[in-house]
Design a protein around this motif. Structure first.
Motif, mmCIF file in Angstrom:
data_model
loop_
_atom_site.group_PDB
_atom_site.id
_atom_site.type_symbol
_atom_site.label_atom_id
_atom_site.label_comp_id
_atom_site.label_asym_id
_atom_site.label_seq_id
_atom_site.Cartn_x
_atom_site.Cartn_y
_atom_site.Cartn_z
ATOM 1 N N MET A 78 -2.043 -41.756 -0.664
ATOM 2 C CA MET A 78 -1.885 -42.908 -1.568
ATOM 3 C C MET A 78 -1.597 -44.140 -0.722
ATOM 4 O O MET A 78 -0.578 -44.183 -0.016
ATOM 5 C CB MET A 78 -0.713 -42.588 -2.509
ATOM 6 N N ALA A 79 -2.489 -45.111 -0.756
ATOM 7 C CA ALA A 79 -2.323 -46.280 0.117
ATOM 8 C C ALA A 79 -2.897 -47.529 -0.530
ATOM 9 O O ALA A 79 -3.992 -47.499 -1.084
ATOM 10 C CB ALA A 79 -3.014 -46.039 1.460
ATOM 11 N N GLY A 86 2.094 -54.488 -4.695
ATOM 12 C CA GLY A 86 2.920 -55.159 -5.704
ATOM 13 C C GLY A 86 2.133 -55.846 -6.806
ATOM 14 O O GLY A 86 2.685 -56.646 -7.554
ATOM 15 N N GLY A 88 0.042 -53.916 -8.950
ATOM 16 C CA GLY A 88 -0.379 -52.898 -9.921
ATOM 17 C C GLY A 88 -1.534 -52.027 -9.466
ATOM 18 O O GLY A 88 -1.972 -51.146 -10.209
ATOM 19 N N ILE A 89 -2.018 -52.231 -8.251
ATOM 20 C CA ILE A 89 -3.188 -51.461 -7.809
ATOM 21 C C ILE A 89 -2.827 -49.990 -7.592
ATOM 22 O O ILE A 89 -3.567 -49.083 -7.974
ATOM 23 C CB ILE A 89 -3.802 -52.081 -6.541
ATOM 24 N N GLY A 90 -1.653 -49.733 -7.005
ATOM 25 C CA GLY A 90 -1.228 -48.359 -6.784
ATOM 26 C C GLY A 90 -1.103 -47.608 -8.108
ATOM 27 O O GLY A 90 -1.584 -46.475 -8.242
ATOM 28 N N ALA A 91 -0.460 -48.253 -9.091
ATOM 29 C CA ALA A 91 -0.302 -47.613 -10.403
ATOM 30 C C ALA A 91 -1.667 -47.361 -11.039
ATOM 31 O O ALA A 91 -1.895 -46.309 -11.646
ATOM 32 C CB ALA A 91 0.552 -48.498 -11.306
ATOM 33 N N ALA A 113 5.939 -36.602 -1.477
ATOM 34 C CA ALA A 113 6.130 -38.052 -1.523
ATOM 35 C C ALA A 113 7.072 -38.516 -0.421
ATOM 36 O O ALA A 113 8.097 -37.873 -0.153
ATOM 37 C CB ALA A 113 6.704 -38.453 -2.882
ATOM 38 N N VAL A 116 10.275 -43.681 0.665
ATOM 39 C CA VAL A 116 10.098 -45.092 0.313
ATOM 40 C C VAL A 116 9.314 -45.255 -0.994
ATOM 41 O O VAL A 116 9.459 -46.273 -1.677
ATOM 42 C CB VAL A 116 9.410 -45.844 1.480
ATOM 43 N N PRO A 119 10.591 -44.459 -5.964
ATOM 44 C CA PRO A 119 10.700 -45.254 -7.211
ATOM 45 C C PRO A 119 9.334 -45.536 -7.838
ATOM 46 O O PRO A 119 9.212 -45.594 -9.065
ATOM 47 C CB PRO A 119 11.370 -46.558 -6.752
HETATM 48 C C1 LIG Z 1 3.621 -47.108 -2.537
HETATM 49 C C2 LIG Z 1 2.359 -47.937 -2.819
HETATM 50 C C3 LIG Z 1 1.160 -47.019 -2.917
HETATM 51 C C4 LIG Z 1 2.553 -48.657 -4.167
HETATM 52 O O1 LIG Z 1 1.386 -49.387 -4.486
HETATM 53 P P1 LIG Z 1 1.475 -50.853 -5.106
HETATM 54 O O2 LIG Z 1 0.119 -51.286 -5.518
HETATM 55 O O3 LIG Z 1 2.209 -51.714 -4.162
HETATM 56 O O4 LIG Z 1 2.405 -50.559 -6.394
HETATM 57 P P2 LIG Z 1 2.280 -51.202 -7.852
HETATM 58 O O5 LIG Z 1 2.178 -52.673 -7.721
HETATM 59 O O6 LIG Z 1 1.201 -50.503 -8.608
HETATM 60 O O7 LIG Z 1 3.713 -50.807 -8.443
HETATM 61 C C5 LIG Z 1 3.895 -50.115 -9.672
HETATM 62 C C6 LIG Z 1 5.377 -50.159 -9.991
HETATM 63 O O8 LIG Z 1 6.113 -49.463 -8.964
HETATM 64 C C7 LIG Z 1 7.057 -50.355 -8.356
HETATM 65 N N1 LIG Z 1 7.086 -50.064 -6.915
HETATM 66 C C8 LIG Z 1 6.024 -49.960 -6.083
HETATM 67 N N2 LIG Z 1 6.437 -49.665 -4.840
HETATM 68 C C9 LIG Z 1 7.790 -49.585 -4.909
HETATM 69 C C10 LIG Z 1 8.796 -49.308 -3.951
HETATM 70 N N3 LIG Z 1 8.505 -49.012 -2.668
HETATM 71 N N4 LIG Z 1 10.089 -49.337 -4.362
HETATM 72 C C11 LIG Z 1 10.415 -49.607 -5.650
HETATM 73 N N5 LIG Z 1 9.499 -49.871 -6.602
HETATM 74 C C12 LIG Z 1 8.202 -49.852 -6.231
HETATM 75 C C13 LIG Z 1 6.529 -51.745 -8.627
HETATM 76 O O9 LIG Z 1 7.582 -52.703 -8.604
HETATM 77 C C14 LIG Z 1 5.928 -51.571 -10.007
HETATM 78 O O10 LIG Z 1 6.957 -51.629 -10.987
HETATM 79 P P3 LIG Z 1 6.716 -52.316 -12.442
HETATM 80 O O11 LIG Z 1 5.687 -51.446 -13.128
HETATM 81 O O12 LIG Z 1 8.065 -52.264 -13.075
HETATM 82 O O13 LIG Z 1 6.198 -53.685 -12.169
HETATM 83 C C15 LIG Z 1 2.116 -49.017 -1.735
HETATM 84 O O14 LIG Z 1 3.239 -49.858 -1.661
HETATM 85 C C16 LIG Z 1 1.811 -48.462 -0.356
HETATM 86 O O15 LIG Z 1 0.653 -48.220 -0.014
HETATM 87 N N6 LIG Z 1 2.868 -48.248 0.469
HETATM 88 C C17 LIG Z 1 2.689 -47.776 1.839
HETATM 89 C C18 LIG Z 1 2.134 -46.360 1.902
HETATM 90 C C19 LIG Z 1 2.985 -45.358 1.155
HETATM 91 O O16 LIG Z 1 4.203 -45.309 1.256
HETATM 92 N N7 LIG Z 1 2.277 -44.522 0.366
HETATM 93 C C20 LIG Z 1 2.910 -43.469 -0.400
HETATM 94 C C21 LIG Z 1 2.857 -42.223 0.403
HETATM 95 S S1 LIG Z 1 3.689 -40.881 -0.474
#
Ligand SMILES: CC(C)(COP(=O)(O)OP(=O)(O)OC[C@H]1O[C@@H](n2cnc3c(N)ncnc32)[C@H](O)[C@@H]1OP(=O)(O)O)[C@@H](O)C(=O)NCCC(=O)NCCS
Length: 151
Positions: A78-79, A86, A88-91, A113, A116, A119
Protein backbone atom coordinates in the motif's frame (compact mmCIF):
# COMPACT_ATOMS: atom_id res chain seq x y z
CA UNK A 1 -10.69 13.44 -2.35
CA UNK A 2 -8.86 14.35 -5.53
CA UNK A 3 -11.55 14.02 -8.21
CA UNK A 4 -9.04 13.51 -11.04
CA UNK A 5 -7.70 10.27 -9.55
CA UNK A 6 -8.53 7.10 -11.43
CA UNK A 7 -8.08 3.54 -10.21
CA UNK A 8 -7.04 0.81 -12.62
CA UNK A 9 -6.34 -2.91 -12.19
CA UNK A 10 -3.32 -3.81 -14.28
CA UNK A 11 -1.21 -6.81 -15.28
CA UNK A 12 2.58 -6.92 -15.30
CA UNK A 13 2.44 -6.27 -19.05
CA UNK A 14 0.65 -2.94 -18.60
CA UNK A 15 2.68 0.26 -19.35
CA UNK A 16 1.89 1.46 -15.78
CA UNK A 17 3.66 -1.54 -14.19
CA UNK A 18 7.23 -0.09 -14.23
CA UNK A 19 5.91 3.11 -12.61
CA UNK A 20 4.06 1.00 -10.02
CA UNK A 21 7.32 -0.79 -9.15
CA UNK A 22 9.23 2.51 -8.98
CA UNK A 23 6.60 3.93 -6.61
CA UNK A 24 6.73 0.81 -4.40
CA UNK A 25 10.50 1.16 -4.18
CA UNK A 26 10.47 4.92 -3.45
CA UNK A 27 7.71 4.79 -0.82
CA UNK A 28 8.21 1.41 0.87
CA UNK A 29 11.82 0.27 0.38
CA UNK A 30 14.21 3.24 -0.16
CA UNK A 31 13.33 4.81 3.25
CA UNK A 32 14.40 1.50 4.86
CA UNK A 33 17.68 1.55 2.89
CA UNK A 34 16.68 -1.63 1.08
CA UNK A 35 18.10 -2.32 -2.39
CA UNK A 36 16.26 -1.83 -5.67
CA UNK A 37 14.56 -5.10 -6.50
CA UNK A 38 13.53 -5.75 -2.89
CA UNK A 39 10.07 -4.41 -3.78
CA UNK A 40 9.50 -7.28 -6.25
CA UNK A 41 7.75 -10.39 -4.91
CA UNK A 42 8.33 -13.91 -6.19
CA UNK A 43 4.54 -14.12 -6.55
CA UNK A 44 3.99 -10.90 -8.58
CA UNK A 45 2.22 -12.84 -11.33
CA UNK A 46 -0.33 -14.42 -8.98
CA UNK A 47 -1.12 -11.06 -7.39
CA UNK A 48 -3.66 -8.45 -8.51
CA UNK A 49 -2.25 -4.95 -8.93
CA UNK A 50 -4.27 -1.74 -8.58
CA UNK A 51 -2.78 1.65 -9.41
CA UNK A 52 -4.13 5.15 -8.81
CA UNK A 53 -3.18 7.56 -11.56
CA UNK A 54 -3.68 11.23 -12.33
CA UNK A 55 -3.44 12.00 -16.04
CA UNK A 56 -1.49 8.74 -16.52
CA UNK A 57 0.98 9.50 -13.72
CA UNK A 58 1.00 6.65 -11.20
CA UNK A 59 0.62 8.19 -7.72
CA UNK A 60 -0.55 5.21 -5.66
CA UNK A 61 -0.88 1.45 -5.63
CA UNK A 62 -2.02 -1.54 -3.64
CA UNK A 63 -1.81 -5.29 -4.25
CA UNK A 64 -4.20 -8.12 -3.43
CA UNK A 65 -2.84 -11.64 -3.18
CA UNK A 66 -5.55 -14.35 -3.04
CA UNK A 67 -4.76 -16.80 -0.22
CA UNK A 68 -6.30 -19.91 -1.84
CA UNK A 69 -7.85 -20.88 1.49
CA UNK A 70 -10.81 -19.55 3.48
CA UNK A 71 -11.75 -16.90 0.86
CA UNK A 72 -9.14 -14.52 2.21
CA UNK A 73 -6.91 -12.07 0.37
CA UNK A 74 -3.70 -10.40 1.54
CA UNK A 75 -3.29 -6.65 1.08
CA UNK A 76 0.30 -5.74 0.19
CA UNK A 77 2.44 -2.78 -0.92
CA UNK A 78 0.00 0.00 0.00
CA UNK A 79 1.73 3.17 -1.16
CA UNK A 80 0.84 6.75 -2.07
CA UNK A 81 3.49 9.12 -3.40
CA UNK A 82 4.47 11.67 -0.71
CA UNK A 83 3.34 14.57 -2.94
CA UNK A 84 -0.18 13.11 -3.02
CA UNK A 85 -0.67 11.77 0.51
CA UNK A 86 -3.50 13.06 2.71
CA UNK A 87 -5.96 13.58 -0.17
CA UNK A 88 -7.99 10.39 0.16
CA UNK A 89 -6.11 8.39 -2.46
CA UNK A 90 -5.03 5.66 -0.03
CA UNK A 91 -8.59 5.23 1.25
CA UNK A 92 -9.86 5.13 -2.34
CA UNK A 93 -7.37 2.35 -3.15
CA UNK A 94 -8.37 0.26 -0.13
CA UNK A 95 -12.09 0.62 -0.95
CA UNK A 96 -11.34 -0.34 -4.56
CA UNK A 97 -9.40 -3.38 -3.35
CA UNK A 98 -12.30 -4.44 -1.10
CA UNK A 99 -14.79 -4.14 -3.98
CA UNK A 100 -12.48 -6.12 -6.25
CA UNK A 101 -12.07 -8.79 -3.56
CA UNK A 102 -15.84 -9.22 -3.15
CA UNK A 103 -16.28 -9.40 -6.94
CA UNK A 104 -13.82 -12.31 -6.85
CA UNK A 105 -15.49 -14.13 -3.95
CA UNK A 106 -12.89 -13.02 -1.40
CA UNK A 107 -14.72 -12.14 1.80
CA UNK A 108 -11.94 -11.12 4.19
CA UNK A 109 -8.74 -9.09 3.94
CA UNK A 110 -5.59 -9.64 5.99
CA UNK A 111 -2.36 -7.66 6.03
CA UNK A 112 0.80 -7.02 7.98
CA UNK A 113 0.49 -3.30 8.76
CA UNK A 114 3.29 -0.93 9.64
CA UNK A 115 2.81 0.86 12.95
CA UNK A 116 2.76 4.27 11.22
CA UNK A 117 -0.26 3.21 9.17
CA UNK A 118 -2.38 1.73 12.02
CA UNK A 119 -4.70 4.81 12.27
CA UNK A 120 -5.21 4.82 8.49
CA UNK A 121 -6.38 1.19 8.47
CA UNK A 122 -8.43 1.55 11.67
CA UNK A 123 -10.41 4.37 10.02
CA UNK A 124 -11.19 1.95 7.20
CA UNK A 125 -12.57 -0.67 9.62
CA UNK A 126 -9.52 -2.92 10.06
CA UNK A 127 -8.89 -4.54 13.46
CA UNK A 128 -5.77 -6.00 15.03
CA UNK A 129 -5.26 -9.75 14.81
CA UNK A 130 -1.76 -10.14 16.26
CA UNK A 131 0.71 -8.58 18.64
CA UNK A 132 3.75 -6.68 17.33
CA UNK A 133 6.35 -8.48 15.23
CA UNK A 134 9.19 -7.31 13.03
CA UNK A 135 9.12 -7.32 9.24
CA UNK A 136 11.57 -5.48 6.94
CA UNK A 137 13.22 -4.32 10.19
CA UNK A 138 10.27 -2.32 11.55
CA UNK A 139 7.29 -3.06 13.86
CA UNK A 140 4.15 -4.49 12.32
CA UNK A 141 0.86 -6.03 13.47
CA UNK A 142 -1.50 -8.20 11.47
CA UNK A 143 -4.81 -6.44 10.76
CA UNK A 144 -7.95 -7.91 9.23
CA UNK A 145 -11.38 -6.92 7.96
CA UNK A 146 -14.35 -9.19 7.35
CA UNK A 147 -16.02 -7.91 4.18
CA UNK A 148 -18.99 -10.26 4.20
CA UNK A 149 -20.06 -13.11 6.42
CA UNK A 150 -20.59 -16.30 4.49
CA UNK A 151 -23.79 -18.19 5.23
C1 LIG B 1 -0.48 5.17 4.68
C2 LIG B 1 -0.83 5.76 3.31
C3 LIG B 1 -1.04 4.65 2.31
C4 LIG B 1 -2.15 6.55 3.45
O1 LIG B 1 -2.53 7.07 2.19
P1 LIG B 1 -3.11 8.55 2.05
O2 LIG B 1 -3.60 8.74 0.67
O3 LIG B 1 -2.10 9.49 2.55
O4 LIG B 1 -4.33 8.48 3.10
P2 LIG B 1 -5.78 9.14 2.95
O5 LIG B 1 -5.62 10.56 2.57
O6 LIG B 1 -6.63 8.28 2.07
O7 LIG B 1 -6.28 9.03 4.47
C5 LIG B 1 -7.51 8.43 4.85
C6 LIG B 1 -7.72 8.76 6.32
O8 LIG B 1 -6.67 8.17 7.10
C7 LIG B 1 -5.97 9.20 7.82
N1 LIG B 1 -4.54 8.87 7.81
C8 LIG B 1 -3.79 8.54 6.74
N2 LIG B 1 -2.53 8.28 7.12
C9 LIG B 1 -2.50 8.45 8.46
C10 LIG B 1 -1.48 8.33 9.44
N3 LIG B 1 -0.23 7.94 9.13
N4 LIG B 1 -1.80 8.61 10.73
C11 LIG B 1 -3.06 8.98 11.08
N5 LIG B 1 -4.06 9.11 10.19
C12 LIG B 1 -3.79 8.84 8.90
C13 LIG B 1 -6.25 10.48 7.07
O9 LIG B 1 -6.13 11.61 7.92
C14 LIG B 1 -7.67 10.24 6.60
O10 LIG B 1 -8.57 10.53 7.66
P3 LIG B 1 -10.02 11.21 7.39
O11 LIG B 1 -10.80 10.19 6.58
O12 LIG B 1 -10.56 11.43 8.76
O13 LIG B 1 -9.76 12.45 6.61
C15 LIG B 1 0.26 6.74 2.80
O14 LIG B 1 0.43 7.77 3.74
C16 LIG B 1 1.60 6.09 2.52
O15 LIG B 1 1.85 5.63 1.40
N6 LIG B 1 2.49 6.04 3.54
C17 LIG B 1 3.83 5.50 3.36
C18 LIG B 1 3.82 4.00 3.08
C19 LIG B 1 3.11 3.20 4.15
O16 LIG B 1 3.30 3.37 5.34
N7 LIG B 1 2.26 2.28 3.66
C20 LIG B 1 1.51 1.39 4.52
C21 LIG B 1 2.28 0.13 4.65
S1 LIG B 1 1.43 -1.01 5.77
Amino acid sequence: MDSTVQLQWITRQHPFYPAELALRYIVLRAPLKMPRGSEVYAFEEETWHCVAHINNEVVGCVLLHPQNTNKSGKLLQMAVHPDHQGRGIGAQLVRGLEAHALNNNITSIVMNAREVAFPFYEKLGYVFASDFFEEVGIPHRTMTKQLRHDP
